[in-house]
Design a protein around this motif. Structure first.
Motif, short mmCIF file in Angstrom:
data_model
loop_
_atom_site.label_atom_id
_atom_site.label_comp_id
_atom_site.label_asym_id
_atom_site.label_seq_id
_atom_site.Cartn_x
_atom_site.Cartn_y
_atom_site.Cartn_z
N THR A 4 32.14 104.44 44.39
CA THR A 4 32.96 103.38 43.82
C THR A 4 32.35 102.82 42.54
OG1 THR A 4 31.98 101.75 45.30
CG2 THR A 4 34.07 102.71 45.97
N ASN A 62 40.48 103.45 39.35
CA ASN A 62 40.66 102.66 40.56
C ASN A 62 40.41 103.54 41.78
OD1 ASN A 62 41.43 100.94 42.57
ND2 ASN A 62 43.51 100.63 41.80
N GLY A 107 41.21 101.29 47.17
CA GLY A 107 40.89 100.63 48.43
C GLY A 107 39.90 101.35 49.30
N ASP A 159 36.85 101.41 48.98
CA ASP A 159 35.64 100.61 49.12
C ASP A 159 35.66 99.73 50.37
OD1 ASP A 159 37.72 99.27 47.88
OD2 ASP A 159 36.40 97.92 46.77
N GLU A 160 36.81 99.60 51.02
CA GLU A 160 36.89 98.88 52.30
C GLU A 160 36.02 99.55 53.36
OE1 GLU A 160 40.74 97.17 53.90
OE2 GLU A 160 41.47 98.53 52.33
N LEU A 173 43.64 100.13 57.78
CA LEU A 173 43.05 99.50 56.60
C LEU A 173 44.14 99.39 55.54
CD1 LEU A 173 39.63 101.35 56.32
CD2 LEU A 173 40.00 99.02 57.06
N SER A 174 44.20 98.27 54.87
CA SER A 174 45.32 98.02 53.96
C SER A 174 45.39 98.99 52.78
CB SER A 174 45.27 96.57 53.46
OG SER A 174 44.06 96.34 52.77
N GLY A 175 44.25 99.32 52.21
CA GLY A 175 44.26 100.14 51.00
C GLY A 175 44.58 101.60 51.24
#
Length: 173
Positions: free
Chosen positions: A34, A44, A47, A49-50, A127-129
């Motif tokens: 990341t 980008n 997500g 990195d979650e 997980l959202s991302g």
């Protein structure tokens, strides 16, 4: 039976040690990835990195299982009473009481962790991302809490046995 349980303990230790290493290595590689994506490539990561947070948390839980496997020390502790109470038998009884309290708390937490794992599994929480199932991480935590509880019960049995052996030696005198 003792050989079977010893073999199971070694297998759990092997898996926990390697799983903890995998989680730690994965967290390191993800942070590296990341950072390179964000600051060098200006891309980008979407997500991903979650995962780092969950990998670190899982490695801590797996590490706690490894600590609980140690019969002599168990989890990390600060023993202030040992400097005040010099009688070994009294200290052992106090430690047994604390161990019972710790096992009860761990068992309650296992029930809560299991309910949370089951809820995430049924709901399909992700997980959202990146839409990765959260149940993988809560399942790891639940499994680790169960193993910690089992190892702490084993430590309690070890402590009670050592108390009985020391009282037998005092009776022989």
């Amino acid at each position: 039976m003792k050989k079977l349980l010893g073999g199971l303990d070694r297998a759990i230790g092997f898996v926990a040690l390697n799983l903890g290493g995998i989680y730690t290595a994965a967290a390191f590689l993800l942070v590296l990835f990341t950072v390179i994506c964000r600051y060098v490539l200006h891309v980008n990561t979407g997500g991903i990195d979650e995962f780092t947070t969950y990998f670190v948390v899982c490695s801590v839980w797996v590490g706690a299982v490894l600590c609980s496997r140690d019969l002599n020390s168990g989890q990390i502790k600060i023993d202030l009473l040992a400097s005040i109470i010099k009688n070994h038998t009294v200290m052992t009884v106090i430690n047994i009481v604390w161990q019972i309290i710790a096992i009860a708390a761990s068992a309650v937490y296992f029930k809560i962790a299991y309910d949370y794992f089951h809820y995430q599994l049924v709901k399909g929480s992700v997980l959202s991302g990146i839409r990765f199932p959260m149940a993988v991480f809560s399942g790891t935590m639940t499994m680790c809490v169960a193993l910690i509880t089992i190892y702490e019960v084993r430590r309690l049995v070890f402590m009670v046995r050592s108390l009985c052996k020391s009282s037998d030696k005092e009776d022989d005198k």
